[in-house]
Design a protein around this motif. Structure first.
Motif, mmCIF file in Angstrom:
data_model
loop_
_atom_site.group_PDB
_atom_site.id
_atom_site.type_symbol
_atom_site.label_atom_id
_atom_site.label_comp_id
_atom_site.label_asym_id
_atom_site.label_seq_id
_atom_site.Cartn_x
_atom_site.Cartn_y
_atom_site.Cartn_z
ATOM 1 N N ARG A 295 34.985 36.403 56.143
ATOM 2 C CA ARG A 295 33.728 36.992 55.672
ATOM 3 C C ARG A 295 32.601 36.745 56.665
ATOM 4 N N GLY A 392 31.842 44.170 51.099
ATOM 5 C CA GLY A 392 31.433 44.356 52.491
ATOM 6 C C GLY A 392 32.560 44.043 53.473
ATOM 7 N N GLN A 433 37.633 48.487 38.701
ATOM 8 C CA GLN A 433 38.255 48.580 40.019
ATOM 9 C C GLN A 433 39.763 48.685 39.886
ATOM 10 N N LYS A 504 38.751 37.284 34.861
ATOM 11 C CA LYS A 504 37.660 36.564 35.548
ATOM 12 C C LYS A 504 36.645 36.138 34.517
ATOM 13 N N ILE A 509 37.771 38.900 40.890
ATOM 14 C CA ILE A 509 38.350 40.244 40.975
ATOM 15 C C ILE A 509 39.087 40.385 42.299
ATOM 16 N N GLU A 510 38.406 40.055 43.383
ATOM 17 C CA GLU A 510 39.054 40.091 44.692
ATOM 18 C C GLU A 510 39.921 38.843 44.829
#
Ligand code: XMP
Length: 512
Positions: A295, A392, A433, A504, A509-510
């Protein structure tokens, strides 16, 4: 001229929610600091005034107050929570720390429907969030509703057009709150409901044009709904003075880079520079498996590239960003109201400080679904309007382990199968998602008569209303079966698919 509802801000975290509910009811509203000059405010001829809640106690020294003449100006006033306590304080009543502080759900019993509760059931669910309570009121007030803890949960003044509620009609936990606000706007203030999202587009376009003048604006366009709507609004306002930069970092989804260029450059004729930085990002990610390190590296390189590109542009003074209201953490008033402390979450972190640009954030006071409504009014295609949230750092945080071109290619193909199957089953609008993540494990399989030892994909589909909490989606088995079959059959290099059944919290989620 639009009919105006003025919301006076006493520092409630729900201010923007009040504004949003009023907009939903087709009435134009603006939020003003509580200490706005009253004559100037009244000169705008508001149809009504809403006093927001706030964290203060009216009896504490230095508590934000209003002048009594506000209530005597002949304009209907609705006091919510602190707003009602203020009116009691000014017009004759007593406010004390409540013996039983009221937080959370309560049953409201309507004792006098009188306009504010007209057409509503005699008993309804409401949401409270207050430590102080109006404990007594002069004869001038008429009680309208009670809860278990107070007979003064809602009141009306007998001779002035003042209504007060101690609960919060603006939050979703007051299911009929919209009707109560609608009664205030339509039955009490006499609004006509003429405001539309198209008006927002017009007003914002005009004010952007005013602010920017003949100077240049640069916008980091990702193709997500927020930055797309910002770009379209600015394009409408200042045309060729807008310069968009799309950085293809190599970790976008299948077809995404092409779609951004096609939509914005070819279709809308926006100045768009697409920077092919795929190799630079992949080089920067070489050998990196730690999620945070990925990241950080992606964020830094993005800023480097954006800076390089922006330097080539002449006459730029502003940076446009798609910051939404929920990104403005620890809300309160943007003008530094009673308890103001505002933290901005910058999607392109660090850019404004580094480049010395002024910020333009036309969506700063909007919620996601309102942005979609604005996007619809601007004619943005559905594929962008309903695009899923996408982090991102993109596929890099869904490619667990090392990010290589080969692994990204597997992930992209698997992800596009998940997307197309969910969409063709008509399930996409019900999901927050739906995507694929490539796991850092290999496992043994058998294909034909051959042993395989290949990569494993996780299918992640979640429901959520804001991304803060989420649950795994109970997809029909046949849809899951089709996705898994297609991935294993069509994506060479993947021999196993698993479905992620974590919610969650405690999961996110990711995957990274
Ligand atoms: P998590 O994984 O924390 O994600 O449950 C919550 C939501 O945020 C998205 N997400 C991001 N969005 N930049 C973004 O703009 C990021 O770095 C980022 N990381 C996660 C995620 O897709 C989900 O919708």
């Amino acid at each position: 001229m639009n009919e105006l509802i003025a919301i006076l801000d006493f520092g409630s975290q729900y201010n923007q929610l009040i504004a949003r509910r009023v907009r939903e009811l087709n009435v134009y509203c603006e939020i003003f600091p509580f200490n706005t000059d009253l004559d100037a405010l009244l000169a705008r001829k508001p149809r009504g005034i809403i006093l927001s809640g706030g964290p203060s106690s009216v009896y504490a020294p230095g508590a934000p107050k209003v002048e009594a003449k506000l209530f005597k100006a002949g304009v209907p006033v609705l006091g919510i929570c602190y707003g009602m306590q203020l009116a009691a304080d000014v017009l004759g009543g007593q406010v004390k720390a409540a013996p039983a502080r009221e937080y959370g759900a309560a049953k409201l019993r309507v004792t006098c429907a009188e306009k504010l509760f007209e057409g509503l059931p005699a008993e309804l669910e409401v949401w409270n969030s207050h430590g102080d309570s109006v404990t007594s009121l002069s004869e001038e007030f008429l009680p309208l509703a009670a809860t278990e803890n107070t007979s003064l949960a809602a009141v009306r003044h007998r001779s002035l057009p003042f209504y007060g509620v101690q609960f919060h009609p603006e939050v979703a936990h007051t299911p009929l709150g919209g009707e109560i606000l609608s009664n205030f706007l339509y039955k009490i203030c006499g609004c006509e409901g003429t405001w539309r999202v198209a008006d927002y587009v017009e007003e914002t376009t005009a004010s952007l044009r005013d602010r920017v003048g003949d100077r240049g604006v640069v916008c980091a366009l990702s193709g997500g709904v927020d930055s797309s709507v910002v770009a379209l609004l600015l394009h409408r306002a200042i045309g060729p003075q807008l310069h968009c930069i799309f950085v293809d970092n190599g970790v976008v989804r299948k077809g995404e880079a092409e779609q951004v260029v096609q939509t914005f450059r070819d279709h809308y004729h926006i100045n768009l520079k697409a920077v092919d930085a795929r190799k630079r990002f992949l080089d920067r990610l070489k050998g990196i498996t730690d999620p945070e390190e990925k990241r950080i590296r992606i964020g830094h390189l993005f800023i480097e590239i954006f800076e390089e590109e922006a330097k080539h542009l002449k006459g730029i003074e502003f940076l446009a960003q798609g910051t939404l209201y929920p990104d403005v953490i620890e809300s309160v008033s943007a003008w530094g109201g009673p308890t103001a402390k505002i933290k901005s979450h910058h999607n392109v972190g660090g850019l404004p400080e580094k480049l010395g640009f002024k910020l333009v954030e036309p969506l700063r006071f909007m919620f996601k679904d309102e942005v979609r409504r604005v996007g619809t009014a601007l004619g943005l295609p559905d594929a962008i309007l309903w695009r899923q949230p996408f982090p991102g750092p993109g596929l890099a945080v869904r490619c667990l382990g090392e990010v290589t071109e080969e692994r990204l290619s597997l992930l992209r193909d698997a992800d596009s199968i998940v997307t197309s199957e969910i969409e063709s089953a008509g399930l996409s609008r019900g999901l927050w998602q739906y995507f694929a993540a490539l796991l850092p494990v290999r496992s043994v399989g058998v294909m034909g008569d051959e042993r395989t030892y290949q990569e494993c994909i996780a299918i992640r589909c979640v429901t959520s209303s804001d991304g803060m909490t989420a649950d795994w989606a109970r997809l029909p088995y046949d849809v899951l079966a089709r996705i898994a079959n297609r991935i294993v059959n069509e994506v060479k290099g993947i021999n196993r698919a698993v479905y992620d059944v974590s919610s969650k919290p405690p999961g996110t989620i990711e995957w990274e």
